[in-house]
Design an enzyme around this catalytic site. Structure first.
Site, PDB file in Angstrom:
ATOM      1  N   GLU A   1      50.215  44.780   7.691  1.00 13.82           N
ATOM      2  CA  GLU A   1      49.993  45.866   6.726  1.00 13.82           C
ATOM      3  C   GLU A   1      51.215  46.191   5.877  1.00 13.82           C
ATOM      4  OE1 GLU A   1      49.065  45.904   9.910  1.00 13.82           O
ATOM      5  OE2 GLU A   1      46.915  46.289   9.959  1.00 13.82           O
TER       6      GLU A   1
ATOM      7  N   ARG B   1      47.319  44.566  15.441  1.00 15.07           N
ATOM      8  CA  ARG B   1      47.588  43.140  15.636  1.00 15.07           C
ATOM      9  C   ARG B   1      48.947  42.873  16.287  1.00 15.07           C
ATOM     10  NH1 ARG B   1      44.500  38.885  12.573  1.00 15.07           N
ATOM     11  NH2 ARG B   1      42.815  40.191  11.858  1.00 15.07           N
TER      12      ARG B   1
ATOM     13  N   ASP C   1      46.358  49.322   3.031  1.00 16.11           N
ATOM     14  CA  ASP C   1      47.193  48.171   3.377  1.00 16.11           C
ATOM     15  C   ASP C   1      46.463  47.087   4.160  1.00 16.11           C
ATOM     16  OD1 ASP C   1      46.766  49.404   5.787  1.00 16.11           O
ATOM     17  OD2 ASP C   1      48.767  50.308   5.888  1.00 16.11           O
TER      18      ASP C   1
ATOM     19  N   HIS D   1      37.586  49.480  20.030  1.00 12.26           N
ATOM     20  CA  HIS D   1      37.481  48.686  18.797  1.00 12.26           C
ATOM     21  C   HIS D   1      36.639  47.444  19.115  1.00 12.26           C
ATOM     22  CE1 HIS D   1      38.652  46.293  15.330  1.00 12.26           C
ATOM     23  NE2 HIS D   1      39.182  47.384  14.793  1.00 12.26           N
TER      24      HIS D   1
HETATM   25  C1  UD1 Z   1      41.701  45.790  10.302  1.00  8.87           C
HETATM   26  C2  UD1 Z   1      42.895  45.821   9.349  1.00  8.87           C
HETATM   27  C3  UD1 Z   1      43.870  46.906   9.784  1.00  8.87           C
HETATM   28  C4  UD1 Z   1      43.175  48.238   9.964  1.00  8.87           C
HETATM   29  C5  UD1 Z   1      41.978  48.062  10.885  1.00  8.87           C
HETATM   30  C6  UD1 Z   1      41.190  49.351  10.998  1.00  8.87           C
HETATM   31  C7  UD1 Z   1      43.772  43.771   8.366  1.00  8.87           C
HETATM   32  C8  UD1 Z   1      44.506  42.506   8.611  1.00  8.87           C
HETATM   33  N1  UD1 Z   1      43.603  44.552   9.437  1.00  8.87           N
HETATM   34  O1  UD1 Z   1      42.187  45.402  11.581  1.00  8.87           O
HETATM   35  O2  UD1 Z   1      44.874  47.040   8.794  1.00  8.87           O
HETATM   36  O3  UD1 Z   1      44.085  49.138  10.534  1.00  8.87           O
HETATM   37  O4  UD1 Z   1      41.108  47.054  10.342  1.00  8.87           O
HETATM   38  O5  UD1 Z   1      40.301  49.304  12.081  1.00  8.87           O
HETATM   39  O6  UD1 Z   1      43.347  44.023   7.261  1.00  8.87           O
HETATM   40  N2  UD1 Z   1      34.946  43.316  14.419  1.00  8.87           N
HETATM   41  C9  UD1 Z   1      33.574  43.345  14.535  1.00  8.87           C
HETATM   42  N3  UD1 Z   1      32.869  44.280  13.811  1.00  8.87           N
HETATM   43  C10 UD1 Z   1      33.461  45.176  13.022  1.00  8.87           C
HETATM   44  C11 UD1 Z   1      34.861  45.152  12.910  1.00  8.87           C
HETATM   45  C12 UD1 Z   1      35.593  44.221  13.596  1.00  8.87           C
HETATM   46  O7  UD1 Z   1      32.991  42.553  15.263  1.00  8.87           O
HETATM   47  O8  UD1 Z   1      32.770  45.997  12.412  1.00  8.87           O
HETATM   48  C13 UD1 Z   1      35.725  42.337  15.201  1.00  8.87           C
HETATM   49  C14 UD1 Z   1      35.551  40.887  14.716  1.00  8.87           C
HETATM   50  O9  UD1 Z   1      35.567  40.057  15.840  1.00  8.87           O
HETATM   51  C15 UD1 Z   1      36.818  40.680  13.883  1.00  8.87           C
HETATM   52  C16 UD1 Z   1      37.828  41.503  14.683  1.00  8.87           C
HETATM   53  O10 UD1 Z   1      37.106  42.646  15.121  1.00  8.87           O
HETATM   54  O11 UD1 Z   1      37.153  39.315  13.764  1.00  8.87           O
HETATM   55  C17 UD1 Z   1      39.066  41.919  13.943  1.00  8.87           C
HETATM   56  O12 UD1 Z   1      38.761  42.551  12.698  1.00  8.87           O
HETATM   57  P1  UD1 Z   1      39.892  42.576  11.542  1.00  8.87           P
HETATM   58  O13 UD1 Z   1      39.361  43.321  10.385  1.00  8.87           O
HETATM   59  O14 UD1 Z   1      40.409  41.212  11.319  1.00  8.87           O
HETATM   60  O15 UD1 Z   1      41.090  43.330  12.244  1.00  8.87           O
HETATM   61  P2  UD1 Z   1      41.238  44.838  12.692  1.00  8.87           P
HETATM   62  O16 UD1 Z   1      42.086  44.843  13.916  1.00  8.87           O
HETATM   63  O17 UD1 Z   1      39.921  45.491  12.721  1.00  8.87           O
HETATM   64  N1  UDP Z   2      37.394  56.625  13.834  1.00 11.79           N
HETATM   65  C1  UDP Z   2      35.998  56.779  13.963  1.00 11.79           C
HETATM   66  N2  UDP Z   2      35.394  56.394  15.118  1.00 11.79           N
HETATM   67  C2  UDP Z   2      36.094  55.852  16.167  1.00 11.79           C
HETATM   68  C3  UDP Z   2      37.496  55.678  16.020  1.00 11.79           C
HETATM   69  C4  UDP Z   2      38.109  56.073  14.836  1.00 11.79           C
HETATM   70  O1  UDP Z   2      35.347  57.273  13.044  1.00 11.79           O
HETATM   71  O2  UDP Z   2      35.486  55.525  17.202  1.00 11.79           O
HETATM   72  C5  UDP Z   2      38.040  57.016  12.565  1.00 11.79           C
HETATM   73  C6  UDP Z   2      39.271  57.888  12.674  1.00 11.79           C
HETATM   74  O3  UDP Z   2      38.939  59.264  12.669  1.00 11.79           O
HETATM   75  C7  UDP Z   2      40.080  57.486  11.458  1.00 11.79           C
HETATM   76  C8  UDP Z   2      39.740  56.034  11.257  1.00 11.79           C
HETATM   77  O4  UDP Z   2      38.521  55.812  11.981  1.00 11.79           O
HETATM   78  O5  UDP Z   2      39.669  58.183  10.281  1.00 11.79           O
HETATM   79  C9  UDP Z   2      40.851  55.185  11.800  1.00 11.79           C
HETATM   80  O6  UDP Z   2      40.434  53.872  11.924  1.00 11.79           O
HETATM   81  P1  UDP Z   2      41.327  52.777  12.635  1.00 11.79           P
HETATM   82  O7  UDP Z   2      42.147  53.397  13.717  1.00 11.79           O
HETATM   83  O8  UDP Z   2      40.391  51.683  13.006  1.00 11.79           O
HETATM   84  O9  UDP Z   2      42.229  52.251  11.441  1.00 11.79           O
HETATM   85  P2  UDP Z   2      43.686  52.632  10.887  1.00 11.79           P
HETATM   86  O10 UDP Z   2      43.653  54.040  10.442  1.00 11.79           O
HETATM   87  O11 UDP Z   2      44.670  52.358  11.983  1.00 11.79           O
HETATM   88  O12 UDP Z   2      43.879  51.674   9.759  1.00 11.79           O
END
Ligand code: UD1
Ligand code: UDP
Length: 383
Positions: A132, A211, A96, A242
């Site tokens: 999502e 979010r 999602d 994160h």
């Molecule tokens: C995204 C997904 C969410 C999922 C989550 C898993 C969307 C809208 N959101 O949310 O569904 O649960 O991933 O973790 O699709 N960033 C980095 N490096 C990375 C990853 C993230 O710097 O490797 C930072 C960046 O500043 C980026 C921000 O995190 O702009 C947010 O990343 P984004 O993918 O937009 O949202 P998530 O909260 O990670």
């Molecule tokens: N996870 C990981 N390292 C971390 C935190 C989470 O490998 O430091 C793994 C966790 O076991 C799970 C997945 O990442 O499989 C969940 O990711 P996240 O919570 O970012 O996304 P969501 O599942 O909420 O979309």
């Protein structure tokens, strides 16, 4: 051979498609192509390193403070030429995220059938989780095959009028990945966790990123951790942060410098699986961790008002606690001090999978393409 292009962009998608890529590559019927949007970068590369995946195409869309529009536009724009070049027989998207929705949309624009993995999860609240809930509904409209992890998820799809012949219950591939990661026996990676197995202190594992919690909820989560540190000096909290700067800005001021809060960078999946195993309790807003915690017999307190994963709540191993500071503190303390309450939640149950979902996924795609028999569907033994 039929070409299946797997399109994904974030950490949880990578973890959940890794077993599918492996299974596709083992099959003589399929040529698997991997296209990453790189909506995540560090988090995605960590998973690739662990599972030994080398993408065929990398769309490199990530920007700091990326908006939902940024991700959507960049994914569609950059994926379309790749689809034109490769002309896959099917595109597989997972879950999602905005990558999943935009990937499905781009495939639809090229009239390429979409396989939706982890289909049918619903909260029935369009703003929770945001975005999502709507991403997965839109993916369902775009998909040709719907691979539901559970019987409940299939029920949601059928209620929305999806043709039952196009839905297969496979189990969730995260459990395949988890079994694999646990068997690795990885270390904790971070020096801040080096003494974790030498102390008897109970460990509370915490993750947060949603979010819909950015405006207020994240702040309350930070405050709850600070309150717990003061009220429960024995408790050791581990918080893999994160990378999102919004999340860090909200939580760090509350907990930086506290002895009993170990702040670490995101852990590789092997290390994180070990940490889940070590934890006494898990406090999270994650989707994937709601599926993994129950499988490891760990009570999961979910910092959300609603969940699309009701199976673990029904099984008694997960509980919704919202993002109210006092409620979070009260619920954690209750499970720390009431042995019976803890015991009733700490049961290993597997409503989400049996570790064989990826093979079912590949058979379901093969069956739809006329290559093989349909798989026997996943049936949860505990729910
Ligand atoms: C995204 C997904 C969410 C999922 C989550 C898993 C969307 C809208 N959101 O949310 O569904 O649960 O991933 O973790 O699709 N960033 C980095 N490096 C990375 C990853 C993230 O710097 O490797 C930072 C960046 O500043 C980026 C921000 O995190 O702009 C947010 O990343 P984004 O993918 O937009 O949202 P998530 O909260 O990670
Ligand atoms: N996870 C990981 N390292 C971390 C935190 C989470 O490998 O430091 C793994 C966790 O076991 C799970 C997945 O990442 O499989 C969940 O990711 P996240 O919570 O970012 O996304 P969501 O599942 O909420 O979309």
């Amino acid at each position: 051979m039929k070409q299946v292009m797997v399109v994904y962009g974030t950490r949880p998608e990578a973890i959940k498609v890794a077993p599918v890529i492996e299974s596709l590559r083992r099959s003589p019927d399929f040529d698997a192509k991997v296209t990453v949007t790189a909506q995540h970068r560090i988090l995605l590369d960590q998973v690739h390193a662990l599972f030994g995946i080398q993408p065929d195409h990398d769309l490199d869309v990530l920007t700091t403070h990326q908006s939902l529009a940024d991700i959507t536009v960049r994914v569609v724009e950059r994926l379309c030429p790749v689809l034109e070049q490769e002309q896959p027989d099917a595109v597989l998207v997972q879950g999602d995220t905005t990558t999943a929705f935009a990937g499905a949309l781009a495939a639809f624009y090229h009239q390429i059938p979409v396989v939706h993995l982890e289909a049918g999860l619903r909260t029935e609240d369009r703003y929770a989780p945001f975005p999502e809930e709507i991403n997965r509904r839109l993916a369902a409209q775009l998909a040709t095959i719907h691979l539901a992890p559970t019987v409940q998820a299939r029920g949601n799809l059928l209620r929305e009028g999806i043709d039952p012949a196009r839905v297969v219950v496979t189990g969730n591939t995260v459990i395949d990945a988890l079994h694999w990661a646990v068997a690795l026996g990885a270390g904790y990676e971070d020096r801040a966790l080096a003494d974790l197995d030498d102390t008897a202190r109970p460990v509370l594992l915490v993750t947060a990123h949603r979010r819909e919690s950015w405006a207020g909820g994240m702040d309350a989560i930070g405050q709850a951790l600070a309150d717990l540190a003061r009220q429960e000096p024995e408790l050791l909290m581990v918080l893999p942060l994160h990378p999102n700067p919004v999340v860090r800005a909200a939580i760090l001021p509350w907990v930086s410098g506290m002895d009993s809060v170990r702040l670490v960078e995101p852990l590789g999946y092997g290390a994180f699986a070990r940490l889940m195993h070590r934890a006494h309790l898990i406090l999270t807003d994650s989707g994937g961790i709601q599926e993994e915690g129950p499988s490891l017999g760990k009570p999961v307190l979910v910092m959300r008002d609603t969940t699309e994963r009701p199976e673990a709540v029904s099984a008694g191993t997960a509980r919704l606690v919202g993002t109210d500071c006092d409620r979070i503190v009260k619920q954690v303390r209750h499970l720390l001090h009431d042995r019976a309450a803890y015991g009733s939640m700490a049961n290993a149950v597997n409503p989400y999978g049996d570790g064989r979902a990826a093979d079912r996924v590949v058979s379901a795609i093969g069956h739809w393409m006329g290559l093989c028999a349909s798989p026997e569907e996943f049936v949860a033994s505990t729910v």
